[in-house]
Every structure is written in structure tokens, then in C-alpha cells.
Design an enzyme around this catalytic site. Structure first.
Site, PDB file in Angstrom:
ATOM      1  N   TYR A 170       0.794  -1.240  -0.047  1.00 55.92           N
ATOM      2  CA  TYR A 170      -0.006  -0.049  -0.016  1.00 55.92           C
ATOM      3  C   TYR A 170       0.926   1.360   0.048  1.00 55.92           C
ATOM      4  CZ  TYR A 170      -3.298   3.773   1.777  1.00 55.92           C
ATOM      5  OH  TYR A 170      -4.138   4.802   2.107  1.00 55.92           O
ATOM      6  N   ASP A 265       9.225   2.754  -0.226  1.00 56.72           N
ATOM      7  CA  ASP A 265       8.253   3.605   0.301  1.00 56.72           C
ATOM      8  C   ASP A 265       8.357   3.106   1.993  1.00 56.72           C
ATOM      9  OD1 ASP A 265       6.186   4.643   1.819  1.00 56.72           O
ATOM     10  OD2 ASP A 265       4.582   3.891   0.370  1.00 56.72           O
ATOM     11  N   LYS A 293       4.389   8.907   8.810  1.00 59.15           N
ATOM     12  CA  LYS A 293       4.102   8.259  10.459  1.00 59.15           C
ATOM     13  C   LYS A 293       4.982   8.826  11.297  1.00 59.15           C
ATOM     14  CE  LYS A 293       1.157   4.775   8.594  1.00 59.15           C
ATOM     15  NZ  LYS A 293       1.221   4.289   7.113  1.00 59.15           N
TER      16      LYS A 293
HETATM   17  C1  LIG Z   1       0.578   4.698   5.910  1.00 62.28           C
HETATM   18  C2  LIG Z   1       1.226   4.636   4.429  1.00 62.28           C
HETATM   19  C3  LIG Z   1       1.108   5.556   3.431  1.00 62.28           C
HETATM   20  C4  LIG Z   1      -0.058   6.626   3.310  1.00 62.28           C
HETATM   21  O1  LIG Z   1       0.304   7.471   4.393  1.00 62.28           O
HETATM   22  P1  LIG Z   1      -0.857   8.403   4.843  1.00 62.28           P
HETATM   23  O2  LIG Z   1      -0.159   9.479   5.898  1.00 62.28           O
HETATM   24  O3  LIG Z   1      -1.768   7.738   5.460  1.00 62.28           O
HETATM   25  O4  LIG Z   1      -1.053   9.312   3.723  1.00 62.28           O
HETATM   26  C5  LIG Z   1       2.069   5.211   2.391  1.00 62.28           C
HETATM   27  N1  LIG Z   1       2.823   4.199   2.364  1.00 62.28           N
HETATM   28  C6  LIG Z   1       3.008   3.364   3.520  1.00 62.28           C
HETATM   29  C7  LIG Z   1       3.773   2.216   3.395  1.00 62.28           C
HETATM   30  C8  LIG Z   1       2.076   3.499   4.614  1.00 62.28           C
HETATM   31  O5  LIG Z   1       2.151   2.528   5.613  1.00 62.28           O
END
Ligand SMILES: *Cc1c(COP(=O)(O)O)cnc(C)c1O
Length: 457
Positions: A170, A265, A293
Site C-alpha cells: 500500500y 516507501d 508516520k
Molecule cells: C500509511 C502509509 C502510506 C500513506 O500515508 P498517509 O499518511 O496515510 O497518507 C503510504 N505508504 C505506506 C507504506 C504506508 O504505510
């Protein structure tokens, strides 16, 4: 009950209460239910982010009133040991005093200026000083924004349009990334949300995780068209699909060979596996890295970073446009600075990761002793409760979707025993520095009892 029925007209949600009896009475949710009723009038599904709606577990969302350390308290006064930790940012637990104090100090001078502040330099320095392979960074306000911008940068830099992603990862909700594997032998993805133009999905190639041949085939087919390969180096949004280090090395090599940029990511894994995230853990270095995060200490911050050469393509230096009214917001920067400063203290990750491993291993041992087909996968302070007998789960297709019925029971039993997990069996859990050995011991006992209930039926 009629209210609950109205919300949950889906069949799955209704049947379960009668099927499973429990030893513990359900927690009282009167106030949360009233708040949810009201929220349903204001927000689609009553929430501002879908998974919060408790659709894949029993009951309705708990409305949280406060958090302190590893505990949260809901509107009805129930207290829980929290393993959701706001989905990852709270590596120090809730309401950590150094973050709180630093934020309050900053707020006293105003909230936002839309002009540079020294705090941006400070947070950038904290990050760049400890990561050799990135030289410049840009702060944004969410993980989605970080990833969306990183992909645009990769496309602008390479002057190519296609991107390659993996089924089971994701990357936030940008159009190009809301794409899942197509059926059959189709290489292009299918959109995974209404509203994403098919034409966008055509530019996104989706392949299974841990599958070299599929990646090789995609490169054979689209030699000079792939701008970037994007992966969660520790996929943690669809179960915890820990990859072989060899596979990540292979991605690094094939990207270099084709002048394709490798994007890690690290919105979850960044500052989580260690201060240098998954890149440092595996010693494999991407061309562009994204953060979110943890980097914001509980406030909305994301970032993307790369070499000077790549980052010089971002406006105003280069012609890849990206901007933000609240980017580098001083209050959010302060929270990030305070949090990352704590993480740099000697032994921080060693202590945290060993607590998480002990917790995970003890539960896995308990399940094995009782012949329950259940395991806790763990890396760093991330864990995932998996209903499986497999040694490893590395791809999305290896997850048993039927087991989610069992997760639903587990989730409810844990709530009744004062343990809060994210409300979906596909979500991972997090151990924070605020989870003491005593808390983890209590949580473990609650998990043991709950597993007994799950598997007695
Ligand atoms: C949480 C997450 C996102 C999205 O971040 P948001 O702050 O919710 O927009 C993108 N990539 C990864 C791997 C994530 O865990």
C-alpha cells in the site's frame, strides 16, 4: 440492537454474536455508540478514514478520549493496552512528555507562517546526517503526498511514464497507486477504486511480491519505459509480508541496470526497524525514499528524499512541481524533532525490538503448544497475528482470507480483555517504547485466553 443492525446490514457482521459464546462480558460501548450515531450524520461511514469504521470486526468504533503511554481510554471509560499506536507514528507511545513539551513551546509562537523556519532545518539535519545515501529532503503533510510526489519526481527525472508496484503493498491513495493486479496474463493493473481513470492504471504495472521472474518479464516487455519500481521494503499494510533480502537486492540491481529509479516507501518502516529504517536494516539503498508516520511524532508530516542530483529536479530548482501550504509546519516539525531525538538515544531500538520479539515469540510458542494454526510474524517492533501454519508469508496470495472470521473473534475477545488491536486482520500491530514488560505480560495473557476462545469453536 436495532441501531447496530441498521449500520451492519451486511450478513457477516450480523451472524457472529450468536455463534461464539465468550467467557467475558462485552465492554460497554454506550457512549461510543452515541458518538458514532452522530458521526454517521456527518461523515461517509461515520469516519474520516475507512478502516476506522470497524467494518471487518465486531461492533462499532470506539471513540478515544485520551492516550497515555501504551494505554488509551475510550468515551465509556474503558482502558486498553494499545497496539495500533495510531497505525505506526507513536513509537514512543501516547503523549510522550518530550514531544508534548516541545510542541507546546512552539505553539506559543504561532501555528504556521508559510515561510521558512529554523525547525525545518533542524529536522532535515537530524535525518540527513544519519542517512548517507540521501542528500536532500522535502517535507510534505502525509505519506500519500510523499509517495505521490516521489513518483512524479521519478517520472520527471527519467522522462518515462510507467511505474511498477507490487500486489500486497500500500502506498497511500494517489491515483496511480490505487491499482491492483489485473486478471490472467494482463500486465497492466486494474484500478482498485472507483474514480481512478483506466488510463492511469495502464501506466502502472503490478506484479506479485518476491517474484523475480515477474519483475524480469516486466522489464523485458517495457525496457526503457519504467520510471520507477516502488516497494514497501517491509510490506506491512496487507499482513506483514517480510521479503527475502535477495529479492530486494535483485530489485536494486535490475533498477540500476535499466536506469529505473528504486523507491523505498518507508512510511511505516522508516525509523521503525532502526533509525535508518529498512534501507539501513538490509543495507540496500533506494534512489528515492519516502517517510511518514513516525517522522511527524503524531502530527501530519511526510517527506521524500534522494541524492542532490535527483532532488534538484524539484521546483523551484527544477521543473517537477510540488508545493504545500502547510509543508514543514513548525508545530509538526517540532513533534518530529522531539521524537527522532529520543530515537537516537543509545540502545533505543535494541530494547524496543527485543521486547517485541519476546512478545511475538511467546505467543507463537503458545499457539504451537496448543496446536493452534496461528503465528505472530515479527520484524523490529512490527508484528502481525496470522492464522496460518506456513513458515513464511511473503505474498498477498498466501494470506488465508477465510481466517479473517477468526480474527474478528480474536479482536472482540481482546477488546473485552483490555487489549486494542487495529480493527482488521490485515493490519499489523506495533510495540512502542511505552509498552513495559508488565504491560506486555498482561497483553500476552489476554492473547492466550482469546486464542483459546477462538479455537475452542
Ligand atoms: C500509511 C502509509 C502510506 C500513506 O500515508 P498517509 O499518511 O496515510 O497518507 C503510504 N505508504 C505506506 C507504506 C504506508 O504505510
Amino acid at each position: 440492537m436495532s441501531f447496530l443492525k441498521k449500520i451492519f446490514s451486511g450478513e457477516q457482521e450480523r451472524s457472529e454474536e450468536s455463534v461464539y459464546s465468550t467467557d467475558k462480558p462485552d465492554i460497554s460501548r454506550q457512549k461510543s455508540i452515541l458518538l458514532y450515531q452522530k458521526a454517521l450524520k456527518y461523515f461517509p461511514g461515520g469516519v474520516n478514514s475507512p478502516v476506522r469504521a470497524f467494518k471487518s470486526v465486531s461492533g462499532t468504533p470506539l471513540f478515544i478520549q485520551k492516550g497515555d503511554g501504551c494505554k488509551i481510554t475510550d468515551a465509556d471509560g474503558n482502558t486498553f493496552i494499545d497496539f495500533c499506536c495510531s497505525w505506526g507514528p507513536l513509537i514512543l507511545g501516547h503523549n510522550h512528555p518530550s514531544i508534548r513539551e516541545k510542541v507546546i513551546q512552539t505553539v506559543q509562537n504561532g501555528m504556521t507562517f508559510g515561510a521558512p523556519t529554523e525547525l525545518e532545518n533542524e529536522l532535515a539535519e537530524l535525518i540527513l546526517k544519519h542517512h548517507d545515501y540521501i542528500e536532500k529532503i522535502r517535507f510534505v503533510s502525509s505519506g500519500t503526498e510523499a509517495v505521490m510526489s516521489a513518483v512524479r519526481l521519478a517520472r520527471g527525472y527519467t522522462q518515462r511514464d510507467k511505474i511498477l508496484k507490487f500486489e500486497g503493498c500500500y502506498h497511500g491513495h494517489a491515483d496511480s497507486l490505487l491499482v491492483k493486479a489485473g486478471s490472467g496474463l494482463v500486465t497492466f493493473g486494474e484500478t482498485s477504486s472507483a474514480g481512478v481513470p483506466k488510463a492511469f492504471a495502464q501506466e502502472t504495472i503490478v506484479v506479485p511480491l518476491n517474484d523475480r521472474q515477474a519483475v524480469q518479464d516486466a522489464f523485458n516487455q517495457f525496457k526503457k519505459e519504467i520510471a520507477c519500481v516502488i516497494i514497501e521494503p517491509v510490506p506491512a499494510n496487507n499482513g506483514l509480508l517480510i521479503q527475502d533480502a535477495d529479492f530486494l537486492t535483485f530489485l536494486r540491481e535490475i533498477c540500476t541496470q535499466h536506469k529505473t529509479l528504486l523507491i523505498f516507501d518507508e512510511v511505516i518502516s522508516g525509523f521503525r526497524l532502526g533509525f535508518e529504517g529498512a534501507a539501513g536494516y538490509y543495507k540496500i539503498f533506494p534512489d528515492i525514499i519516502t517517510y511518514g508516520k513516525i517522522i511527524g511524532g503524531g502530527l501530519p508530516v511526510g517527506a521524500y528524499a534522494a541524492s542532490e542530483k535527483i532532488m534538484s529536479n524539484i521546483s523551484p530548482e527544477g521543473n517537477v512541481y510540488q508545493a504545500g501550504t502547510l509543508s514543514g509546519n513548525p508545530v509538526a516539525m517540532s513533534a518530529g524533532i522531539a521524537q527522532l531525538t529520543e530515537l537516537l538515544k543509545m540502545g533505543f531500538y535494541k530494547d524496543l525490538n527485543s521486547k517485541a520479539k519476546e512478545f511475538s515469540d511467546a505467543i507463537t510458542r503458545f499457539a504451537a503448544t496448543n496446536n493452534y494454526p496461528f503465528k505472530v510474524f515479527n520484524i523490529g517492533s512490527i508484528f502481525w497475528f496470522a492464522f496460518t501454519e506456513r513458515e513464511h508469508i511473503r505474498t498477498a496470495s498466501e494470506i488465508n482470507s477465510q481466517s479473517m472470521d477468526k480474527f474478528k473473534v480474536l479482536h472482540k475477545e481482546l477488546l473485552n480483555r483490555g487489549v486494542y488491536l487495529g480493527p482488521s486482520g490485515y493490519e499489523v500491530g506495533f510495540v512502542s517504547a511505552a509498552h513495559s514488560k508488565v504491560d506486555l505480560e498482561k497483553a500476552k495473557r489476554a492473547v492466550f485466553e482469546s486464542l483459546d476462545v477462538v479455537f475452542r469453536h
